[in-house]
Design an enzyme around this catalytic site. Structure first.
Site, short mmCIF file in Angstrom:
data_model
loop_
_atom_site.label_atom_id
_atom_site.label_comp_id
_atom_site.label_asym_id
_atom_site.label_seq_id
_atom_site.Cartn_x
_atom_site.Cartn_y
_atom_site.Cartn_z
N HIS A 16 3.43 36.79 -39.12
CA HIS A 16 3.39 38.09 -38.44
C HIS A 16 2.69 38.01 -37.08
O HIS A 16 2.51 39.02 -36.42
CB HIS A 16 2.64 39.07 -39.35
N SER A 37 5.68 45.26 -35.31
CA SER A 37 5.03 45.84 -36.49
C SER A 37 4.98 47.37 -36.35
O SER A 37 6.04 48.00 -36.25
CB SER A 37 3.64 45.21 -36.66
N ASP A 81 5.92 36.11 -43.46
CA ASP A 81 5.09 37.24 -43.03
C ASP A 81 4.50 37.90 -44.28
O ASP A 81 5.24 38.44 -45.11
CB ASP A 81 6.00 38.20 -42.25
#
Lengths: 283, 283
Positions: free
Chosen positions: B263, B150, B229
């Site tokens: 995620h 991320s 995600d």
């Protein structure tokens, strides 16, 4: 008909790590549990291993830290991970210490006030939760086994020893092996059961004592114990007592001392593959 | 001579997961970092992979949840896991939001008040931390690579793209691939750099923009992205922009969309073995 509420659902290693909550009638409160369904469960029913966690844990610790889903996926087995005590029973001082009350149900059925109404983790683990799991998920109910860590290792051992044939196998990481002889166990048992003459009742909830009188199908027990585990050094775990009792009783028990490992989930993560394979040989 | 303070030390998969703190002169505060040393490091120096974590994380999340030590042990590689921002800089409102300030350093060197004194994570990651690690541990300093998740995926990509040859390879899980085009990146960059005409300075910290002008040794990029995600759906990640830029620039980039994954660290745990193997091919 049991009602389940989905708390979370995450794809991992081709399967699904789910967390549900449900109203437990045995415990009189809402309980969370985790279930990992391997990819095979989309087609067929699969065996199941229960994992009982240690003091202060919830269902989350094992799910997030043990890395077990990889091996459960490879071996086509579901993992069920309950919480470690009732929550929200409104018992005074219930959350004041790390080794009694919330997070410390010890997988027993308490018989003493104020605990006896809600603290029935043994019945929850051996009866209510399996009935929920078997009703709601594609599980082979005759192919279940059980393992656990520390307080949960004690829990896994007594659930298997008290119910010959119910679990195909049992294993533990650093279990509290002889609670009636250690500070944690004495504190928990005197609160949950009270003190009686010779505390005879306590023996019914002690793995070492239960091993001496076990009478059922062969039960292969695998135990891993870190040599640098502080709780081992403090005399909380006493695995040798269990080993000696198993030898005397002719019960196959492998106790492996692991050099340099401690009591943490890093230790569990390292050996969880061996434990899952141990169970898969037998389920 | 750098002074390190040991925070923890746990045996796992035959190696040691350590956490240290040290005084960072670049950031002007005490910083924690994790280092996993595989068993091979007891005999020889080993390659190293840096892992940069995402928003709100510390060094602990990856260490506890990704299960990476197993593969690092099998492959004989060290893992270094820094924190995600300075802590204790006493900047007003520094801890008020999850996407700016504490836990959200974005791996850049801020140029604007009040951030520019402490928020120098880029220099910390690419200069100060490697110099500490190479001085103190048996690391092959010319065999290092970098990955992240991320915000940390963005960090890994810009560290590699801005320093041709410094990292043998780079990979990312669900990276913020084009921060100058997404809400998280615009908020961070306007605070850390300020708004200028066309925000030209921003391009120097954006993986997609840096890819367009990359001029260095071949850099094989591996990116995994979960299809479910939520941050992908919200337009925070924009991996297609990076993929298109890499295609135009002739830079080898494999972007894998993973069906049903989200995620979380469950996603990272599933694919971390592939990433470690990707790096080991190249270091």
């Amino acid at each position: 008909m049991t009602e389940l509420t989905k708390v979370s659902n995450n794809k991992i290693f081709g399967g699904w790590q789910k967390v549900y909550s449900h109203k437990s009638s045995v415990l009189g409160c809402k309980m969370n549990f985790g279930i990992f369904l391997p990819p095979q469960a989309e087609e067929v029913s699969v065996p199941v291993i229960y994992f009982l966690s240690g003091l202060t844990c919830t269902e989350a610790n094992f799910i997030q830290k043990a890395g077990a889903q990889k091996y459960a996926s490879e071996n086509g087995v579901a993992l069920v991970v309950p919480d470690t005590s009732p929550r929200g029973s409104n018992i005074p001082d219930e959350s004041d210490s790390s080794d009694l009350g919330i997070g410390a149900g010890f997988y027993v059925d308490a018989t003493k006030e104020p605990w006896k109404k809600n603290y029935k983790m043994y019945s929850y683990i051996t009866k209510e939760l399996p009935s929920v799991v078997n009703e709601k998920f594609p599980i082979l109910s005759d192919k279940q086994s059980i393992m656990g860590h520390s307080m949960g290792g004690h829990g896994a051992l007594i659930c298997a020893l008290k119910n010959p044939g119910m679990y195909k196998s049992v294993s533990a990481f650093a279990p509290i092996s002889n609670p009636i002889q250690c500070p944690w166990g004495k504190k928990a048992f005197s609160n949950y059961f009270g003190e009686t003459e010779n505390n005879v009742l306590w023996n019914d909830w002690d793995a070492t004592e239960l091993t001496k009188t076990y009478n059922g199908p062969p039960l292969d027990i695998l135990i891993d114990q870190g040599k640098e585990d502080n709780f081992l050094k403090q005399g909380q775990l006493l695995p040798e007592n269990l080993l000696n009792a198993a030898k005397d009783a002719g019960l196959p028990l492998v106790l492996r001392f692991q050099e340099a490992y401690d009591h943490s989930y890093y230790f569990i993560a390292t050996f969880i593959e061996d434990h899952i394979k141990h169970h898969m040989k037998l389920v």
